[in-house]
Design an enzyme around this catalytic site. Structure first.
Site, short mmCIF file in Angstrom:
data_model
loop_
_atom_site.label_atom_id
_atom_site.label_comp_id
_atom_site.label_asym_id
_atom_site.label_seq_id
_atom_site.Cartn_x
_atom_site.Cartn_y
_atom_site.Cartn_z
N ASP A 1 -5.24 -6.68 5.93
CA ASP A 1 -6.46 -6.00 5.48
C ASP A 1 -7.54 -7.05 5.18
O ASP A 1 -8.69 -6.96 5.62
CB ASP A 1 -6.12 -5.19 4.22
CG ASP A 1 -7.18 -4.18 3.85
OD1 ASP A 1 -8.16 -4.05 4.61
OD2 ASP A 1 -7.04 -3.53 2.80
N TYR B 1 0.82 -1.21 0.00
CA TYR B 1 0.00 0.00 0.00
C TYR B 1 0.85 1.26 0.00
O TYR B 1 0.38 2.35 -0.31
CB TYR B 1 -0.96 0.03 1.20
CG TYR B 1 -2.05 -1.03 1.15
CD1 TYR B 1 -2.25 -1.79 0.00
CD2 TYR B 1 -2.87 -1.26 2.23
CE1 TYR B 1 -3.22 -2.76 -0.05
CE2 TYR B 1 -3.86 -2.24 2.19
CZ TYR B 1 -4.03 -2.99 1.04
OH TYR B 1 -5.01 -3.95 0.99
N LYS C 1 3.43 -15.38 2.62
CA LYS C 1 3.38 -16.18 1.38
C LYS C 1 4.83 -16.50 1.02
O LYS C 1 5.32 -16.18 -0.07
CB LYS C 1 2.65 -15.38 0.29
CG LYS C 1 2.30 -16.18 -0.93
CD LYS C 1 1.17 -17.16 -0.71
CE LYS C 1 0.98 -18.01 -1.96
NZ LYS C 1 0.09 -19.16 -1.75
N ASP D 1 -10.81 -8.50 7.83
CA ASP D 1 -12.21 -8.41 7.40
C ASP D 1 -12.88 -9.77 7.52
O ASP D 1 -14.05 -9.87 7.91
CB ASP D 1 -12.30 -7.91 5.95
CG ASP D 1 -12.50 -6.41 5.88
OD1 ASP D 1 -12.15 -5.72 6.87
OD2 ASP D 1 -13.00 -5.92 4.85
N ASP E 1 -3.13 -18.14 2.10
CA ASP E 1 -4.30 -18.84 1.54
C ASP E 1 -4.82 -19.87 2.54
O ASP E 1 -6.03 -19.99 2.76
CB ASP E 1 -3.97 -19.48 0.17
CG ASP E 1 -2.57 -20.07 0.10
OD1 ASP E 1 -1.78 -19.88 1.05
OD2 ASP E 1 -2.26 -20.74 -0.89
#
Ligand code: NAD
Length: 353
Positions: free
Chosen positions: A244, A143, A188, A248, A220
């Protein structure tokens, strides 16, 4: 008795309604415990674009920096969607985090028994409950990385320094020490170089916390595990973008996003506290938003920035009491409950302190 300067950023959409709800409850705390909260309201997001032409005016940064803490509603909405990317409301959010050095975002997701029906998961998946703290890195990674765009291509850079990973790791381990002493670091590392650095650095930090168990999970798999066995997690620590998404998901499992708070912290006691949801333009101005996420964010502020642990607990207990009395806003409404608006919900919580 203490005196605290709080910068209020109501922002856009439902922001002003939910922040007003939190102030109602903070005022009740003030009367009950004798503390003084001095509020200064500032502009950020779409409303700041309308008034000053930019999403984050310097005045807002200056006032927030001088305050003991910041309470934010939410920013953004369709009205400002056509703004150029460097002048969008979200830029205000990223900018204030950076300006205040808030490099960590803590999001607790707790499944309240009263709201079990609001969770999308089946009862059998929830039988062991859900009480997870997602610790998300907030001022680095993709970001904030270099953005480039050509005629038929675009790229965003994911870059982390050891120092950035160390300081967020430390927060995660310290948090775990106060909870279940288990950290899952999500990355990852099978694909990304930045993740391999992340993983190695977490291993390094873990040596300072022998009581805490550190495990690693690919992002994942972490998403899948949250959906099939959420009770296995205590603290999750992860990068900006993975955090992020996972926060959620963990919030959705806990029921309505209208219930969940967050704290953004840096090196000092001055933090920024905000609900996890956005400005909900679809319900703005109708007095139907759920103010609980913002109210419990204010409770986090009392505890983490001001050290007012009893007062924070009193707010959380008052929320539970009002839910036990079957009052609900529209988003968490179910059969046999009494529907109330945003203002009324805040008043009920204040009365129950
Ligand atoms: P959102 O969280 O605003 O809304 C998603 C859904 O949840 C909507 O149906 C909304 O009505 C509902 N909802 C959200 N908060 C609620 C509450 N307190 N009570 C009841 N229902 C609630 O997400 P979105 O629709 O994707 O985004 C809307 C705007 O908010 C966008 O401009 C987005 O950029 C912005 N946004 C801001 C923040 C922030 O300020 N931190 C975070 C996320 C999104």
């Amino acid at each position: 008795m203490g005196e605290f300067n709080v910068a209020l950023i109501p922002g856009d959409g439902i922001g002003p309604e939910i922040v007003a709800g939190a102030v109602t409850v903070l005022d009740a705390v003030s009367s009950k415990y004798g503390h003084k909260f001095n509020y200064t309201e500032v502009y950020m997001g779409g409303c700041a674009i309308d008034k000053y032409g930019v999403p984050l005016p310097q005045e807002t940064i200056d006032i927030c920096k001088k305050s003991d803490s910041v309470l934010l509603g939410a920013v953004g909405g369709p009205k400002w969607d056509s703004q150029p990317s460097e002048n969008r409301p979200e830029k205000g959010l990223l900018g204030i985090r950076k300006a205040l050095g808030l490099y960590s975002n803590l999001r607790p997701s707790i499944l309240k028994p009263q709201l079990k029906d609001a969770s999308p998961l089946k009862d059998e998946k929830l039988k062991n409950g859900l009480n997870v703290m997602v610790v998300r890195e907030l001022t680095g990674g993709i970001y904030f990385g270099k953005r480039e765009k050509g005629a038929d291509w675009a790229s965003d850079e994911e870059k982390y320094s050891v120092e950035e990973v160390k300081r967020i790791g430390k927060i995660a381990f310290e948090t775990a020490m106060l909870r279940g002493k288990r950290v899952v670091s999500v990355d990852k590392a099978n694909v990304l170089e930045s993740s391999r650095l992340w993983r190695a650095t977490m291993e390094q930090i873990s040596k300072d916390y022998p009581e805490v168990t550190l495990t690693h999970m690919y992002v994942d798999n972490a998403a899948m595990q949250l959906a099939i066995n959420p009770a296995q997690f205590d603290v999750i620590v992860t990068s900006n973008i993975f955090g992020d998404i996972l926060s959620d998901l963990s919030s959705a499992i806990a029921g309505s996003i209208g219930m969940l708070p967050s704290a953004s912290l840096g090196a000092t006691k001055c933090g920024m506290y905000e609900p996890i949801h956005g400005s909900a333009p679809d319900i703005a101005g109708q007095d139907i938003a759920n103010p609980i996420a913002t109210i419990v964010s204010a409770a986090m502020m009392l505890e983490m920035s001001f050290g007012l642990i009893d007062e924070a607990k009193a707010i959380n207990d008052a929320v539970d009491k009002v839910l036990n009395e079957k009052y609900r806003t529209t988003d968490i409404m179910s059969e046999g409950m009494t529907k109330v608006g945003c203002k009324k919900m805040a008043e009920l919580i204040a009365e129950n302190l």
